[in-house]
Design a protein around this motif. Structure first.
Motif, PDB file in Angstrom:
ATOM      1  N   THR A  62       0.837  -1.191   0.000  1.00  0.00           N
ATOM      2  CA  THR A  62       0.000   0.000   0.000  1.00  0.00           C
ATOM      3  C   THR A  62       0.880   1.252   0.000  1.00  0.00           C
ATOM      4  O   THR A  62       2.059   1.183   0.347  1.00  0.00           O
ATOM      5  CB  THR A  62      -0.930   0.010   1.232  1.00  0.00           C
ATOM      6  OG1 THR A  62      -1.795   1.142   1.171  1.00  0.00           O
ATOM      7  CG2 THR A  62      -0.139   0.064   2.529  1.00  0.00           C
ATOM      8  N   VAL A  63       0.312   2.375  -0.394  1.00  0.00           N
ATOM      9  CA  VAL A  63       1.039   3.648  -0.366  1.00  0.00           C
ATOM     10  C   VAL A  63       0.064   4.766  -0.008  1.00  0.00           C
ATOM     11  O   VAL A  63      -1.101   4.736  -0.421  1.00  0.00           O
ATOM     12  CB  VAL A  63       1.750   3.934  -1.712  1.00  0.00           C
ATOM     13  CG1 VAL A  63       0.763   3.967  -2.866  1.00  0.00           C
ATOM     14  CG2 VAL A  63       2.545   5.232  -1.665  1.00  0.00           C
ATOM     15  N   ASP A  64       0.527   5.705   0.790  1.00  0.00           N
ATOM     16  CA  ASP A  64      -0.304   6.831   1.212  1.00  0.00           C
ATOM     17  C   ASP A  64       0.596   8.011   1.532  1.00  0.00           C
ATOM     18  O   ASP A  64       1.586   7.854   2.252  1.00  0.00           O
ATOM     19  CB  ASP A  64      -1.083   6.455   2.478  1.00  0.00           C
ATOM     20  CG  ASP A  64      -2.576   6.556   2.272  1.00  0.00           C
ATOM     21  OD1 ASP A  64      -3.019   7.603   1.791  1.00  0.00           O
ATOM     22  OD2 ASP A  64      -3.283   5.595   2.600  1.00  0.00           O
ATOM     23  N   ASP A  87      -3.584   0.583   6.421  1.00  0.00           N
ATOM     24  CA  ASP A  87      -4.160  -0.246   5.357  1.00  0.00           C
ATOM     25  C   ASP A  87      -3.659  -1.699   5.439  1.00  0.00           C
ATOM     26  O   ASP A  87      -4.364  -2.627   5.060  1.00  0.00           O
ATOM     27  CB  ASP A  87      -3.827   0.338   3.975  1.00  0.00           C
ATOM     28  CG  ASP A  87      -4.724   1.529   3.630  1.00  0.00           C
ATOM     29  OD1 ASP A  87      -5.886   1.549   4.082  1.00  0.00           O
ATOM     30  OD2 ASP A  87      -4.261   2.420   2.909  1.00  0.00           O
TER      31      ASP A  87
END
Ligand code: CO
Ligand code: CO
Length: 347
Positions: A62-64, A87
């Motif tokens: 995941t990436v944020d 996530d």
């Protein structure tokens, strides 16, 4: 520190995510080749993607990243890291490695600010037992920070956002309203005590919530972020099932209620309400109608737990020191709808 990070966020509301409708439009045109090892891909708006490596192990990615939500650089770093890790926890996975994403102008801002942001992120990763492997930076006048996280999971143990069944209890693990408070912070309208409390809550890892849900029969889970409680709940039910919410049981930051009364409404909240309101029936108190659409940063987990396991969940949460609230229950009908039921204060 005196430097006010949020002053460097452009005023046009660019800090918020692209709205759910626009995002669906953009993604719908993409031609993505299939691969049998992709267990969770971009369809279904899941929290993270999952790729099977062997029969026992799958990667979870995941990436944020985002613009500052608070003024303290260290706190911003910690919140961004907790938010990115969330996530992974929402899928029941274990985070292992991380890469930093940094947008920062060394020409315009003091290096020590970036150092503090990265220290906040690194400390949070250490708390989570995650190894920081590297990162990438871009020279940018608008400060942004976030993390790409990789975790692992057994391919048969993935907890998706869908899969809740009628009778399941809906649990939430953090109070709502941090989007409203963060908007208030940008106008210097929030008390020091509230800023402190909201920072602590946003920087709190969802690891305990994840452990508690893994100890019982959990059918589905997700974390509450940009699309608000209603948006993420809609992702859980899709058109498969319905859900009844008990507005009187929904936890929120008291000061969010006051800020709403003085006109502080995040633009993302309005976008969320516009997009999801046709999926909601019933009434709730004025401010609660804002709280349930408020975009969250690093919000809690929303968990669908088997009705018979709620006591076991409570016991586990007690052992872990995890706060949680039972805010609703899943129903067979009406499918795809979220019903507000203020008259019921007990499940
Ligand atoms: Co998520
Ligand atoms: Co995310």
């Amino acid at each position: 520190m005196d430097f006010e990070l949020t002053k460097y966020v452009r005023k046009a509301g660019c800090a918020s995510k692209i709205g759910p409708g626009d995002l669906a439009d953009v993604l719908s045109g993409l031609d993505i080749p299939g691969d049998e090892n992709v267990l969770v891909g971009i369809e279904g708006f899941e929290d993270a993607g999952v790729y099977k490596l062997t029969n026992d192990i799958a990667l979870v990615q995941t990436v944020d990243f985002f613009t500052p939500v608070v003024n303290d650089p260290y706190a911003f770093g910690a919140i961004a890291a907790a938010n990115a890790l969330s996530d992974i926890y929402a899928m029941g996975a274990t985070p292992k490695t991380a890469l930093n994403i940094v947008c920062f102008s060394i020409k315009h801002f003091d290096k020590s600010i970036l150092k503090e942001i990265l220290r906040g992120g690194a400390d949070k990763l250490a708390e989570a037992g995650v190894s920081l492997l590297g990162g990438h930076s871009v020279d940018d006048m608008e400060i942004k920070y976030g993390i790409s996280v990789t975790g692992i999971i057994h391919p048969d143990k993935i907890i998706r956002n869908e899969g809740a069944i009628a009778g399941d209890v809906l649990i939430l693990t953090k109070p709502l309203g941090n989007g409203i408070i963060n908007t208030g912070i940008k106008s210097d309208m929030v008390s020091k005590a509230s800023v402190k409390r909201v920072i602590e809550t946003m920087a709190e890892l969802n690891n305990k919530a994840s452990r508690a849900m893994l100890s019982v029969r959990t059918h589905a889970a997700t974390d509450v972020t940009g699309f608000g409680l209603i948006g993420h709940l809609k992702e859980m039910i899709k058109e498969n099932i319905g859900v009844e919410l008990f507005p009187d049981e929904i936890p929120y930051f008291e000061e969010a209620k006051e800020l709403v009364a003085s006109g502080i409404i995040p633009s993302g909240l309005l976008k969320n309400r516009d997009f999801y309101k046709n999926n909601v029936v019933g009434e709730c108190k004025d401010f609660m109608d804002d709280i349930i659409y408020d975009p969250q940063t690093s919000g809690g987990l929303l968990i669908a737990v088997h009705l018979d396991d709620i006591v076991a969940f409570e016991v586990k949460a007690g052992l872990l020191g995890l706060n949680f609230w039972v805010i609703g229950r899943f129903l067979d009908e009406p499918k795809g709808m979220i019903m507000l039921n203020s008259s019921l204060s007990q499940w």
